[in-house]
Design a protein around this motif. Sequence first.
Motif, mmCIF file in Angstrom:
data_model
loop_
_atom_site.group_PDB
_atom_site.id
_atom_site.type_symbol
_atom_site.label_atom_id
_atom_site.label_comp_id
_atom_site.label_asym_id
_atom_site.label_seq_id
_atom_site.Cartn_x
_atom_site.Cartn_y
_atom_site.Cartn_z
ATOM 1 N N PRO A 1 -2.575 48.302 -23.750
ATOM 2 C CA PRO A 1 -2.126 47.107 -24.811
ATOM 3 C C PRO A 1 -1.498 46.578 -25.132
ATOM 4 C CG PRO A 1 -1.876 50.072 -25.276
ATOM 5 C CD PRO A 1 -1.785 48.908 -23.889
ATOM 6 N N ASP A 2 -2.251 45.462 -26.269
ATOM 7 C CA ASP A 2 -1.550 44.258 -26.805
ATOM 8 C C ASP A 2 -0.746 44.908 -27.541
ATOM 9 O OD1 ASP A 2 -0.924 42.190 -28.532
ATOM 10 O OD2 ASP A 2 -2.424 40.823 -27.314
ATOM 11 N N ARG A 3 0.784 44.828 -27.622
ATOM 12 C CA ARG A 3 1.738 44.381 -28.738
ATOM 13 C C ARG A 3 1.603 44.324 -29.640
ATOM 14 N NH1 ARG A 3 6.428 42.600 -24.313
ATOM 15 N NH2 ARG A 3 5.633 43.614 -22.230
ATOM 16 N N ASN A 4 0.924 43.273 -29.745
ATOM 17 C CA ASN A 4 1.071 42.613 -30.848
ATOM 18 C C ASN A 4 -0.121 42.762 -32.007
ATOM 19 O OD1 ASN A 4 3.890 40.576 -30.922
ATOM 20 N ND2 ASN A 4 2.266 39.424 -29.383
ATOM 21 N N PRO B 1 -3.771 36.822 -18.768
ATOM 22 C CA PRO B 1 -4.785 37.823 -19.188
ATOM 23 C C PRO B 1 -6.338 37.666 -19.726
ATOM 24 C CG PRO B 1 -3.292 36.582 -20.758
ATOM 25 C CD PRO B 1 -2.940 35.841 -19.630
ATOM 26 N N ILE B 2 -6.222 38.939 -19.252
ATOM 27 C CA ILE B 2 -7.783 38.866 -20.277
ATOM 28 C C ILE B 2 -8.298 39.919 -20.532
ATOM 29 C CG2 ILE B 2 -9.419 39.810 -17.425
ATOM 30 C CD1 ILE B 2 -11.345 37.852 -18.721
ATOM 31 N N SER B 3 -8.980 39.944 -21.707
ATOM 32 C CA SER B 3 -9.046 41.026 -22.750
ATOM 33 C C SER B 3 -10.456 41.504 -22.550
ATOM 34 C CB SER B 3 -9.052 40.298 -24.523
ATOM 35 O OG SER B 3 -9.872 39.933 -24.837
ATOM 36 N N VAL B 4 -10.756 42.629 -23.006
ATOM 37 C CA VAL B 4 -12.566 43.382 -23.064
ATOM 38 C C VAL B 4 -13.215 41.904 -23.410
ATOM 39 C CG1 VAL B 4 -13.678 44.854 -23.756
ATOM 40 C CG2 VAL B 4 -11.552 45.460 -22.920
ATOM 41 N N THR B 5 -13.054 41.967 -24.597
ATOM 42 C CA THR B 5 -13.546 41.106 -25.469
ATOM 43 C C THR B 5 -13.899 39.393 -24.709
ATOM 44 O OG1 THR B 5 -13.064 41.092 -27.436
ATOM 45 C CG2 THR B 5 -14.221 39.595 -27.500
ATOM 46 N N ILE C 1 -7.650 45.106 -25.666
ATOM 47 C CA ILE C 1 -6.747 45.224 -24.480
ATOM 48 C C ILE C 1 -7.070 44.222 -24.489
ATOM 49 C CG2 ILE C 1 -6.984 47.052 -22.794
ATOM 50 C CD1 ILE C 1 -6.245 48.307 -25.240
ATOM 51 N N TRP C 2 -5.408 44.506 -22.973
ATOM 52 C CA TRP C 2 -6.013 43.421 -21.759
ATOM 53 C C TRP C 2 -6.458 44.581 -20.668
ATOM 54 C CZ3 TRP C 2 -5.615 38.636 -23.570
ATOM 55 C CH2 TRP C 2 -4.536 38.715 -24.303
ATOM 56 N N ILE C 3 -6.955 43.448 -19.549
ATOM 57 C CA ILE C 3 -7.405 44.498 -18.613
ATOM 58 C C ILE C 3 -6.927 43.535 -17.116
ATOM 59 C CG2 ILE C 3 -9.768 44.845 -17.281
ATOM 60 C CD1 ILE C 3 -9.520 46.183 -19.865
ATOM 61 N N GLU C 4 -6.446 44.566 -16.116
ATOM 62 C CA GLU C 4 -5.896 44.230 -14.620
ATOM 63 C C GLU C 4 -6.539 44.943 -13.426
ATOM 64 O OE1 GLU C 4 -1.665 43.410 -14.584
ATOM 65 O OE2 GLU C 4 -1.988 45.762 -14.287
ATOM 66 N N LEU C 5 -6.881 44.456 -12.925
ATOM 67 C CA LEU C 5 -7.728 44.830 -11.791
ATOM 68 C C LEU C 5 -5.932 46.212 -11.187
ATOM 69 C CD1 LEU C 5 -9.629 42.173 -9.330
ATOM 70 C CD2 LEU C 5 -10.268 44.806 -10.522
ATOM 71 N N ILE D 1 -17.484 47.579 -22.087
ATOM 72 C CA ILE D 1 -16.924 48.996 -22.261
ATOM 73 C C ILE D 1 -17.018 49.958 -21.432
ATOM 74 C CG2 ILE D 1 -16.151 50.822 -23.839
ATOM 75 C CD1 ILE D 1 -16.243 48.335 -25.641
ATOM 76 N N ARG D 2 -18.463 49.939 -21.278
ATOM 77 C CA ARG D 2 -18.388 51.479 -20.160
ATOM 78 C C ARG D 2 -17.999 51.239 -18.693
ATOM 79 N NH1 ARG D 2 -23.965 50.955 -21.405
ATOM 80 N NH2 ARG D 2 -24.620 50.006 -19.449
ATOM 81 N N TRP D 3 -19.176 49.847 -18.275
ATOM 82 C CA TRP D 3 -18.223 49.724 -16.948
ATOM 83 C C TRP D 3 -16.503 50.038 -16.938
ATOM 84 C CZ3 TRP D 3 -20.647 50.360 -12.227
ATOM 85 C CH2 TRP D 3 -22.046 50.262 -12.760
ATOM 86 N N LEU D 4 -15.672 49.613 -17.998
ATOM 87 C CA LEU D 4 -14.970 49.384 -17.540
ATOM 88 C C LEU D 4 -13.836 50.803 -17.536
ATOM 89 C CD1 LEU D 4 -13.390 46.223 -19.902
ATOM 90 C CD2 LEU D 4 -13.419 46.192 -17.374
ATOM 91 N N ALA D 5 -14.929 51.157 -18.059
ATOM 92 C CA ALA D 5 -14.299 52.991 -18.217
ATOM 93 C C ALA D 5 -14.402 53.711 -16.853
ATOM 94 C CB ALA D 5 -14.696 53.433 -19.416
ATOM 95 N N ILE D 6 -16.062 53.388 -16.352
ATOM 96 C CA ILE D 6 -15.769 53.860 -15.108
ATOM 97 C C ILE D 6 -14.533 53.022 -14.507
ATOM 98 C CG2 ILE D 6 -17.283 53.431 -12.821
ATOM 99 C CD1 ILE D 6 -19.753 53.605 -15.281
ATOM 100 N N MET D 7 -14.235 52.072 -14.253
ATOM 101 C CA MET D 7 -13.687 51.335 -12.659
ATOM 102 C C MET D 7 -12.604 52.201 -13.283
ATOM 103 S SD MET D 7 -14.491 47.533 -13.177
ATOM 104 C CE MET D 7 -16.191 46.715 -14.104
#
Length: 152
Positions: A115-118, A81-85, A123-127, A99-105
């Motif tokens: 969202p991470d459960r713990n 998994p990969i997070s925004v950070t 926030i986890w990101i996936e294609l 964050i801006r590019w991820l919002a556009i995507m």
Amino acid sequence: MERLDIGTIEEASKMLSGFLFTYDNLERNKQNKNSIDLGALSKIICDNYWTRSKLAIGFNANEVCWRILFEIFSAQSSGRPISVTDISISSDTPCATTIRWLAIMYDNGVVNRMPDRNDRRRIWIELTEIGMSYVTTVLQDLSKRISSTFNR
């Protein structure tokens, strides 16, 4: 006995010289096989850039966007998994830009956010399938160009 020792030393010296000569030639051959035409590689990268720019992603994806997409693809392909950070750090992109590019995507259906459960801050990101298709198309194009240029 001195003569025998000198003969033995001469023989050993010739053998060592032969080994060194052979090793030196092998090393040179390895370097020649591993060296590539940098001009051709540059052309491939430029052509691949045009392939990326022609994809109808729905927004103007610049180099920063593609770096982010490649980081997500790399993580997802390796099953981690990969997070925004994580994306921001690995793509060497400021967090606000990431964050801006991820919002556009996200708005264009290229990525999903989970969202991470713990830890609600993560926030986890996936294609998405669409995002995977875009990146796969670009990487296949790059692979094909490299193979056809350097595997002649």
